[in-house]
Write an enzyme that holds these catalytic residues in place. Structure first.
Site, PDB file in Angstrom:
ATOM      1  N   ASP A   1       2.252   2.192  -3.622  1.00  0.00           N
ATOM      2  CA  ASP A   1       0.946   1.908  -3.040  1.00  0.00           C
ATOM      3  C   ASP A   1       1.131   0.837  -1.970  1.00  0.00           C
ATOM      4  O   ASP A   1       1.464  -0.307  -2.291  1.00  0.00           O
ATOM      5  CB  ASP A   1       0.000   1.432  -4.143  1.00  0.00           C
ATOM      6  CG  ASP A   1      -1.432   1.216  -3.657  1.00  0.00           C
ATOM      7  OD1 ASP A   1      -1.634   1.058  -2.437  1.00  0.00           O
ATOM      8  OD2 ASP A   1      -2.336   1.181  -4.513  1.00  0.00           O
ATOM      9  N   HIS A   2       0.886   1.206  -0.725  1.00  0.00           N
ATOM     10  CA  HIS A   2       1.177   0.288   0.380  1.00  0.00           C
ATOM     11  C   HIS A   2       0.198  -0.888   0.438  1.00  0.00           C
ATOM     12  O   HIS A   2       0.415  -1.843   1.188  1.00  0.00           O
ATOM     13  CB  HIS A   2       1.166   1.045   1.708  1.00  0.00           C
ATOM     14  CG  HIS A   2       2.205   0.566   2.668  1.00  0.00           C
ATOM     15  ND1 HIS A   2       2.615  -0.755   2.747  1.00  0.00           N
ATOM     16  CD2 HIS A   2       2.948   1.223   3.593  1.00  0.00           C
ATOM     17  CE1 HIS A   2       3.531  -0.884   3.674  1.00  0.00           C
ATOM     18  NE2 HIS A   2       3.768   0.306   4.213  1.00  0.00           N
ATOM     19  N   ARG A   3      -0.884  -0.842  -0.338  1.00  0.00           N
ATOM     20  CA  ARG A   3      -1.759  -2.016  -0.435  1.00  0.00           C
ATOM     21  C   ARG A   3      -1.077  -3.130  -1.223  1.00  0.00           C
ATOM     22  O   ARG A   3      -1.329  -4.313  -0.999  1.00  0.00           O
ATOM     23  CB  ARG A   3      -3.071  -1.647  -1.136  1.00  0.00           C
ATOM     24  CG  ARG A   3      -3.929  -0.620  -0.427  1.00  0.00           C
ATOM     25  CD  ARG A   3      -5.111  -0.241  -1.299  1.00  0.00           C
ATOM     26  NE  ARG A   3      -4.686   0.313  -2.589  1.00  0.00           N
ATOM     27  CZ  ARG A   3      -5.515   0.620  -3.585  1.00  0.00           C
ATOM     28  NH1 ARG A   3      -6.827   0.429  -3.435  1.00  0.00           N
ATOM     29  NH2 ARG A   3      -5.054   1.126  -4.713  1.00  0.00           N
TER      30      ARG A   3
END
Length: 419
Positions: A389-391
């Site tokens: 998850d790039h967040r």
């Protein structure tokens, strides 16, 4: 004076709103005891057995096998002798059914009296008591038979208690001729209802794919030293009677790599707008089962040595394939491994298990030419892919973690030194 009590389908945990009735374990006219299993149901999380909150005689079943029942709906009526009539069909407050698997509340003396009987019953391999028209079989066997459209009354039973076993089911399948398809032009398709685990999985994957910004990276690794280490460990007394597989060492490598890359073991708190890094690791292992994809997890996997981890992985996958995974086994996972290599697949771009920051995909191990010490040699090579998850995880963090897992598998002595 006898009275009839209606048992309403209880909330089976985590706010689930309904369940599919797989199998009734009792019939109208049967006498049931307190906490006797009366039915097997499948929720969006798992297949579970419902215990009876009453002792008495079954007078009505309010649902048919294969139908979906809403939480709070009438489920079964039991006639209880010697109680005053109650205008309210719902169970009284002091006898309110609780979460599946725990039955109703009892005092300590009652629990002590029941302990021996409960232990003895458990030794019969969870085979429910039959009624005159129902063949004896455990819930997993009943479920498998239902999936295959097999009538258990037609299967020869060889179990020690007269029950139909999984092997009996397989023999029946092998001995039954396959009918010649006679589909008309307008019936050349099969429609499969989306229920239970498959329905939950589909919804969860859609939410994950469209909520978490996925990034996937790949690394190809020479794991010959890991395969050689496995062969050596299997010969030692320490791993006698333990199923030690490449997946176990991949899991251990992941756990070691998390120590220096803890952000991969985190989740996104939408309400607080915070990244929550978990100190404990509940390691999920994606498992393909007859009921669909399930991701049970090993609680506190970071505390386990290699032997205990191997046992936990083996028990987890066996339980999942037998359809016995419970809701607690599926809850609170923090990071997941999916092993597509068992299907002969080299790599994949897995979708995150909802609520987790990363999933590691382990591909097939293949013997192929590889550069080794300046020459070309035949080596054992695999591809690892990591979706994150790039967040929560930026490219550097994801890359460092994936590289660390690969380096440990390329040089497993590092794993031993850091364990």
């Amino acid at each position: 004076m006898p009275t009839v009590k209606t048992f309403l389908l209880p909330d089976l945990g985590e706010g689930l709103t309904d369940a599919e009735l797989l199998t009734w374990l009792v019939a109208v006219g049967d006498t049931v005891t307190l906490n006797q299993n009366i039915a097997e149901v499948e929720t969006a999380k798992a297949s579970v057995e419902l215990p009876s909150p009453y002792a008495g005689t079954v007078v009505a079943l309010h649902a048919e096998e294969g139908t979906t029942v809403d939480v709070g709906s009438p489920f079964i009526d039991v006639e209880i002798a010697g109680e005053e009539p109650n205008a309210d069909p719902a169970p009284p407050a002091e006898r309110t059914p609780v979460l599946v698997g725990y039955g109703v509340a009892e005092d300590s003396s009652s629990r002590r009296r029941r302990r021996h009987a409960t232990t003895t019953a458990a030794r019969v391999d969870d085979v429910p008591a039959p009624h005159p028209t129902r063949p004896l079989a455990s819930p997993p066997v009943r479920f498998a038979a239902k999936q295959r459209g097999v009538d258990l009354t037609e299967v020869d039973a060889t179990g020690v208690h007269g029950e139909v076993t999984r092997n009996d089911l397989e023999r029946h399948r092998d001995a039954t001729p396959v009918p010649t398809p006679t589909a008309a032009p307008d019936t050349d398709e099969e429609r499969i209802p989306i229920r239970g685990v498959r329905k939950h999985t589909a919804a969860a994957m859609v939410r994950s794919a469209f909520t978490a910004p996925h990034v996937t990276e790949f690394v190809t690794v020479d794991v010959t030293p890991t395969i050689e280490l496995l062969a050596q460990l299997r010969k030692t007394k320490h791993f006698t009677d333990v199923r030690l597989t490449p997946l176990t060492l991949v899991a251990k490598a992941l756990l070691v790599a998390l120590r220096t890359n803890p952000t991969l073991n985190s989740f996104w708190d939408e309400d607080a707008q915070e990244i929550v890094v978990k100190r404990s690791v509940n390691l999920g292992i994606a498992a393909a089962t007859p009921r669909g994809l399930m991701v049970p997890n090993i609680k506190n996997a970071h505390t386990l040595g290699l032997r205990d981890l191997a046992i936990a992985v083996s028990d987890l996958t066996t339980t999942a394939k037998e359809g016995k995974t419970g809701p607690a086994d599926l809850a609170d996972g923090t990071i997941t491994i999916t092993n597509v290599g068992v299907f002969g697949v080299d790599a994949g771009t897995p979708i995150l298990n909802p609520g987790e920051a990363a999933i590691l995909c382990f591909g097939a191990i293949r013997r192929q030419p590889w550069e080794y010490r300046g020459e070309i040699a035949l080596r054992s090579v695999t591809t690892l892919s990591l979706s994150f998850d790039h967040r929560l995880v930026d490219g550097e963090q994801g890359s460092r973690f994936l590289a660390a897992v690969g380096q440990i598998l390329a040089d497993p002595m590092t794993l031993i030194a850091l364990s």
